[in-house]
Design a protein around this motif. Structure first.
Motif, PDB file in Angstrom:
ATOM      1  N   SER A 237     -67.315  -2.130 -24.628  1.00  0.00           N
ATOM      2  CA  SER A 237     -67.825  -3.138 -25.570  1.00  0.00           C
ATOM      3  C   SER A 237     -66.800  -3.480 -26.645  1.00  0.00           C
ATOM      4  CB  SER A 237     -69.144  -2.678 -26.200  1.00  0.00           C
ATOM      5  OG  SER A 237     -70.138  -2.535 -25.209  1.00  0.00           O
ATOM      6  N   VAL A 238     -65.575  -3.745 -26.224  1.00  0.00           N
ATOM      7  CA  VAL A 238     -64.516  -4.106 -27.163  1.00  0.00           C
ATOM      8  C   VAL A 238     -64.338  -5.618 -27.215  1.00  0.00           C
ATOM      9  CG1 VAL A 238     -63.286  -1.941 -26.813  1.00  0.00           C
ATOM     10  CG2 VAL A 238     -62.647  -3.931 -25.463  1.00  0.00           C
ATOM     11  N   LYS A 239     -63.769  -6.084 -28.317  1.00  0.00           N
ATOM     12  CA  LYS A 239     -63.343  -7.481 -28.465  1.00  0.00           C
ATOM     13  C   LYS A 239     -61.880  -7.420 -28.888  1.00  0.00           C
ATOM     14  CE  LYS A 239     -67.776  -9.483 -29.506  1.00  0.00           C
ATOM     15  NZ  LYS A 239     -68.586 -10.321 -30.367  1.00  0.00           N
ATOM     16  N   ILE A 240     -61.011  -7.912 -27.993  1.00  0.00           N
ATOM     17  CA  ILE A 240     -59.582  -7.895 -28.276  1.00  0.00           C
ATOM     18  C   ILE A 240     -59.096  -9.337 -28.259  1.00  0.00           C
ATOM     19  CG2 ILE A 240     -57.311  -7.087 -27.539  1.00  0.00           C
ATOM     20  CD1 ILE A 240     -58.743  -4.780 -26.084  1.00  0.00           C
ATOM     21  N   THR A 241     -58.441  -9.738 -29.357  1.00  0.00           N
ATOM     22  CA  THR A 241     -57.939 -11.100 -29.487  1.00  0.00           C
ATOM     23  C   THR A 241     -56.500 -11.051 -29.960  1.00  0.00           C
ATOM     24  OG1 THR A 241     -60.135 -11.902 -30.081  1.00  0.00           O
ATOM     25  CG2 THR A 241     -58.293 -13.325 -30.630  1.00  0.00           C
TER      26      THR A 241
ATOM     27  N   THR B 195     -72.062  -2.486 -20.659  1.00  0.00           N
ATOM     28  CA  THR B 195     -71.154  -2.892 -21.733  1.00  0.00           C
ATOM     29  C   THR B 195     -70.663  -4.307 -21.463  1.00  0.00           C
ATOM     30  OG1 THR B 195     -69.149  -2.056 -20.627  1.00  0.00           O
ATOM     31  CG2 THR B 195     -70.337  -0.520 -22.075  1.00  0.00           C
ATOM     32  N   THR B 196     -70.287  -4.997 -22.528  1.00  0.00           N
ATOM     33  CA  THR B 196     -69.672  -6.321 -22.429  1.00  0.00           C
ATOM     34  C   THR B 196     -68.436  -6.318 -23.313  1.00  0.00           C
ATOM     35  OG1 THR B 196     -71.791  -7.425 -22.044  1.00  0.00           O
ATOM     36  CG2 THR B 196     -69.971  -8.796 -22.825  1.00  0.00           C
ATOM     37  N   SER B 197     -67.291  -6.594 -22.707  1.00  0.00           N
ATOM     38  CA  SER B 197     -66.034  -6.664 -23.448  1.00  0.00           C
ATOM     39  C   SER B 197     -65.468  -8.060 -23.344  1.00  0.00           C
ATOM     40  CB  SER B 197     -65.027  -5.643 -22.898  1.00  0.00           C
ATOM     41  OG  SER B 197     -65.475  -4.330 -23.159  1.00  0.00           O
TER      42      SER B 197
ATOM     43  N   ILE C 287     -59.238  -3.529 -11.922  1.00  0.00           N
ATOM     44  CA  ILE C 287     -60.357  -3.580 -12.867  1.00  0.00           C
ATOM     45  C   ILE C 287     -61.576  -3.090 -12.103  1.00  0.00           C
ATOM     46  CG2 ILE C 287     -61.715  -4.980 -14.446  1.00  0.00           C
ATOM     47  CD1 ILE C 287     -59.364  -6.950 -14.583  1.00  0.00           C
ATOM     48  N   ASN C 288     -62.233  -2.054 -12.651  1.00  0.00           N
ATOM     49  CA  ASN C 288     -63.378  -1.476 -11.952  1.00  0.00           C
ATOM     50  C   ASN C 288     -64.518  -1.194 -12.917  1.00  0.00           C
ATOM     51  OD1 ASN C 288     -62.720   0.917 -13.287  1.00  0.00           O
ATOM     52  ND2 ASN C 288     -61.637   1.766 -11.546  1.00  0.00           N
ATOM     53  N   GLY C 289     -65.684  -0.876 -12.355  1.00  0.00           N
ATOM     54  CA  GLY C 289     -66.844  -0.546 -13.153  1.00  0.00           C
ATOM     55  C   GLY C 289     -67.892  -1.634 -13.066  1.00  0.00           C
ATOM     56  N   SER C 290     -69.077  -1.323 -13.580  1.00  0.00           N
ATOM     57  CA  SER C 290     -70.200  -2.251 -13.440  1.00  0.00           C
ATOM     58  C   SER C 290     -70.499  -3.044 -14.708  1.00  0.00           C
ATOM     59  CB  SER C 290     -71.452  -1.483 -13.012  1.00  0.00           C
ATOM     60  OG  SER C 290     -71.779  -0.503 -13.979  1.00  0.00           O
ATOM     61  N   GLY C 291     -69.675  -2.920 -15.732  1.00  0.00           N
ATOM     62  CA  GLY C 291     -69.872  -3.672 -16.963  1.00  0.00           C
ATOM     63  C   GLY C 291     -69.467  -5.134 -16.823  1.00  0.00           C
TER      64      GLY C 291
ATOM     65  N   GLU D  61     -66.299  -4.408  -8.290  1.00  0.00           N
ATOM     66  CA  GLU D  61     -67.586  -4.526  -8.964  1.00  0.00           C
ATOM     67  C   GLU D  61     -67.455  -5.316 -10.263  1.00  0.00           C
ATOM     68  OE1 GLU D  61     -70.450  -1.056  -8.386  1.00  0.00           O
ATOM     69  OE2 GLU D  61     -68.519  -0.082  -8.761  1.00  0.00           O
ATOM     70  N   GLY D  62     -68.431  -5.170 -11.119  1.00  0.00           N
ATOM     71  CA  GLY D  62     -68.410  -5.790 -12.431  1.00  0.00           C
ATOM     72  C   GLY D  62     -68.880  -7.238 -12.436  1.00  0.00           C
ATOM     73  N   THR D  63     -69.065  -7.727 -13.639  1.00  0.00           N
ATOM     74  CA  THR D  63     -69.409  -9.125 -13.878  1.00  0.00           C
ATOM     75  C   THR D  63     -68.269  -9.739 -14.677  1.00  0.00           C
ATOM     76  OG1 THR D  63     -71.779  -8.647 -13.880  1.00  0.00           O
ATOM     77  CG2 THR D  63     -71.084 -10.685 -14.958  1.00  0.00           C
ATOM     78  N   TYR D  64     -67.745 -10.853 -14.191  1.00  0.00           N
ATOM     79  CA  TYR D  64     -66.583 -11.493 -14.797  1.00  0.00           C
ATOM     80  C   TYR D  64     -66.930 -12.920 -15.192  1.00  0.00           C
ATOM     81  CZ  TYR D  64     -64.185  -7.580 -12.618  1.00  0.00           C
ATOM     82  OH  TYR D  64     -63.811  -6.325 -12.240  1.00  0.00           O
ATOM     83  N   GLU D  65     -66.662 -13.269 -16.436  1.00  0.00           N
ATOM     84  CA  GLU D  65     -66.807 -14.631 -16.926  1.00  0.00           C
ATOM     85  C   GLU D  65     -65.433 -15.046 -17.433  1.00  0.00           C
ATOM     86  OE1 GLU D  65     -69.968 -14.757 -19.816  1.00  0.00           O
ATOM     87  OE2 GLU D  65     -71.289 -13.570 -18.534  1.00  0.00           O
ATOM     88  N   ILE D  66     -64.764 -15.894 -16.668  1.00  0.00           N
ATOM     89  CA  ILE D  66     -63.378 -16.228 -16.966  1.00  0.00           C
ATOM     90  C   ILE D  66     -63.257 -17.731 -17.231  1.00  0.00           C
ATOM     91  CG2 ILE D  66     -61.013 -16.249 -16.083  1.00  0.00           C
ATOM     92  CD1 ILE D  66     -61.920 -13.854 -14.283  1.00  0.00           C
ATOM     93  N   THR D  67     -62.675 -18.063 -18.368  1.00  0.00           N
ATOM     94  CA  THR D  67     -62.365 -19.438 -18.719  1.00  0.00           C
ATOM     95  C   THR D  67     -60.865 -19.495 -18.983  1.00  0.00           C
ATOM     96  OG1 THR D  67     -64.529 -19.677 -19.761  1.00  0.00           O
ATOM     97  CG2 THR D  67     -62.863 -21.334 -20.312  1.00  0.00           C
TER      98      THR D  67
END
Length: 170
Positions: free
Chosen positions: A7-11, A34-36, A64-68, A90-96
């Motif tokens: 659950s990190v936010k890196i900018t 988690t959502t990062s 990149i692995n895991g179910s977050g 695995e995982g959920t990816y939202e890429i723009t």
């Protein structure tokens, strides 16, 4: 190198938010529930021909692995890019991304997961064109929603899809 994105936010305003330039392999793990969010800025300090140009950039192999959930905002050019092999497990990816969503130069291997990709260029692609043993893209299963300005999925050599659900608009 292994990073657990809990659950990190890196900018970063003028370079990749995550970059790996001198390791054999970078592993990003997405723990359950988690959502990062990883984001880069619209202009980079280094804009040379070999400069890093993605919100997540790896010079070597990237897994990149895991179910977050991983949200990637590629405001400069690409979302996720490696100069070698990319594995998404695995995982959920939202890429723009302004340009390409996902790039694995030598090889991309995807095993399951949910992928929402919006890109001005290609949705996902391999780019290695000097050796017929490289440049493959393999998808074993997953759910894909891709909206791209160019190709939805492009493989420089072979594209192999075993299973999955696809909605592609390009």
């Amino acid at each position: 190198v292994r990073l657990i994105l809990d659950s990190v936010k890196i900018t970063s305003s003028d370079q990749p938010a995550i970059s790996c330039t001198q390791a054999k392999k970078l592993i990003l793990s997405l723990p359950p529930n988690t959502t990062s969010t990883i984001s880069d800025g619209a202009q980079y300090a280094d804009q040379g021909e070999d400069a890093m140009d993605a919100a997540i950039f790896a010079q070597d192999d990237l897994t990149i692995n895991g179910s977050g959930t991983l949200i990637v905002n590629g405001a400069y050019q690409d979302g996720i890019k490696t100069k070698d092999t990319l594995k998404l497990m695995e995982g959920t990816y939202e890429i723009t991304a302004v340009d390409d969503g996902i790039i694995g130069k030598d090889f991309i291997y995807i095993h399951d997961g949910s992928y929402s990709i919006q890109s001005g260029g290609d949705g996902m692609k391999t780019t290695y064109d000097k050796d017929e043993e490289k440049g493959d893209l393999v998808i074993e299963q997953g759910q894909f929603t891709i909206t791209s300005g160019n190709d939805g999925i492009q493989s420089q050599h072979e594209l192999t899809i075993y299973d999955g659900s696809f909605v592609i608009e390009s």
